[in-house]
Scaffold this motif. Structure first.
Motif, PDB file in Angstrom:
ATOM      1  N   ASN A  30      57.464  11.983  24.431  1.00 29.08           N
ATOM      2  CA  ASN A  30      56.833  10.688  24.712  1.00 29.08           C
ATOM      3  C   ASN A  30      57.594   9.579  24.000  1.00 29.08           C
ATOM      4  N   ASN A  31      57.967   9.852  22.767  1.00 24.72           N
ATOM      5  CA  ASN A  31      58.719   8.873  21.994  1.00 24.72           C
ATOM      6  C   ASN A  31      59.489   9.558  20.892  1.00 24.72           C
ATOM      7  N   ARG A  50      60.415   4.541  22.996  1.00 22.50           N
ATOM      8  CA  ARG A  50      59.674   5.338  23.966  1.00 22.50           C
ATOM      9  C   ARG A  50      60.640   6.022  24.933  1.00 22.50           C
ATOM     10  N   SER A  92      57.694  13.063  19.432  1.00 19.37           N
ATOM     11  CA  SER A  92      56.356  13.320  19.940  1.00 19.37           C
ATOM     12  C   SER A  92      56.519  13.975  21.304  1.00 19.37           C
ATOM     13  N   TRP A  98      48.078  15.317  21.370  1.00 21.58           N
ATOM     14  CA  TRP A  98      47.969  14.131  20.529  1.00 21.58           C
ATOM     15  C   TRP A  98      49.342  13.786  19.989  1.00 21.58           C
ATOM     16  N   GLY A  99      49.437  12.674  19.241  1.00 28.29           N
ATOM     17  CA  GLY A  99      50.738  12.171  18.811  1.00 28.29           C
ATOM     18  C   GLY A  99      51.371  12.945  17.680  1.00 28.29           C
ATOM     19  N   LEU A 101      53.943  14.633  15.445  1.00 30.81           N
ATOM     20  CA  LEU A 101      55.365  14.396  15.220  1.00 30.81           C
ATOM     21  C   LEU A 101      56.018  15.640  14.628  1.00 30.81           C
TER      22      LEU A 101
ATOM     23  N   ARG B  99      46.679   8.978  18.962  1.00 31.97           N
ATOM     24  CA  ARG B  99      47.359   9.005  20.259  1.00 31.97           C
ATOM     25  C   ARG B  99      48.845   8.732  20.073  1.00 31.97           C
ATOM     26  N   THR B 100      49.600   9.044  21.087  1.00 30.92           N
ATOM     27  CA  THR B 100      51.048   8.869  20.966  1.00 30.92           C
ATOM     28  C   THR B 100      51.420   7.390  20.871  1.00 30.92           C
ATOM     29  N   ASN B 101      52.669   7.177  20.455  1.00 33.99           N
ATOM     30  CA  ASN B 101      53.239   5.826  20.357  1.00 33.99           C
ATOM     31  C   ASN B 101      52.626   4.979  19.255  1.00 33.99           C
ATOM     32  N   TYR B 102      52.039   5.635  18.263  1.00 39.34           N
ATOM     33  CA  TYR B 102      51.583   4.923  17.076  1.00 39.34           C
ATOM     34  C   TYR B 102      52.341   5.452  15.865  1.00 39.34           C
TER      35      TYR B 102
END
Lengths: 113, 115
Positions: A30-31, A50, A92, A98-99, A101, B99-102
């Motif tokens: 995702n990023n 991103r 990610s 969920w985010g 890492l 959530r992603t992108n944080y």
């Protein structure tokens, strides 16, 4: 297992030179984020790119992302002694709900005056 | 504003003893993470809390490790019957949401030494 692999493991440069480090990863993301760590303590977030972005700038930092090669690079221009630190990429994955890492082992950068 | 804080900053303990490490996240951040960093290595994910949801414990290395997050804020990581291989820097981070992108905001870490 670690998702990101940084290259080189260590980098030594003179003040004023540019520093480039690379990160390769395995799964679709995702990023991708870059963090800096001084003296083995807390990490500081530098930049997030991103998956639909190819390049991003923040001050003297330039990050590129090539999703076809699953790689990213971090360029620090006109380096300063204060840039001496370890730099980590973190990804990610799209497979995570969920985010979460996943961090690489990092690149140690030493900038000498 | 105040960042993520962790205590103690350093902890030396004897093998076999239990230890508790504390993390105070940034106020208003719903997501909290624990990582472990061994000497010269990258970060190893341990556990993730998001609000009142069940935590993701998939990174805990053994059942000697546990963590709680009370009231959606302060978190405690407990290591029972410590072993020498538990020696590492334990880092806590928080983010506005999981959530992603944080981005994640890290505390200064607790350096644990097991003798």
């Amino acid at each position: 297992s670690q998702q990101g692999e940084e290259d080189p493991q260590a980098l030594s440069i003179q003040e004023g030179e540019n520093a480039t480090m690379n990160c390769s990863y395995k799964t679709s993301i995702n990023n991708l984020q870059w963090y800096r760590q001084n003296s083995g303590r807390g990490l500081v977030h530098l930049i997030l790119i991103r998956s639909n972005e190819r390049e991003k700038h923040s001050g003297r930092l330039r990050v590129t992302l090539d999703t076809s090669k699953k790689s990213s690079s971090l360029l620090i221009t006109a380096s300063r002694a204060a840039d001496t630190a370890s730099y980590f990429c973190a990804t990610s994955s799209i497979t995570d709900s969920w985010g979460k890492l996943q961090f690489g082992a990092g690149t140690q950068v030493v900038v000498t005056p | 504003g105040a960042g993520v804080s962790q205590s103690p900053s350093n902890k030396v303990t004897e093998k076999g003893k239990d230890v508790e490490l504390r993390c105070d996240p940034i106020s208003g951040h719903t997501a909290l993470y624990w990582y472990r960093q061994s000497l010269g290595q990258g970060l190893e994910f341990l556990i993730y809390f998001q609000g009142n949801s069940a935590p993701d414990k998939s990174g805990l290395p053994s059942d000697r490790f546990s963590a709680e997050r009370t009231g959606g804020s302060v978190s405690t990581l407990t290591i029972q019957r410590t072993q020498q291989e538990d020696s590492a820097v334990y880092l806590c981070a928080s983010s506005f949401t999981g959530r992603t992108n944080y981005e994640q905001y890290f505390g200064p870490g607790t350096r644990l030494t097991v003798t």
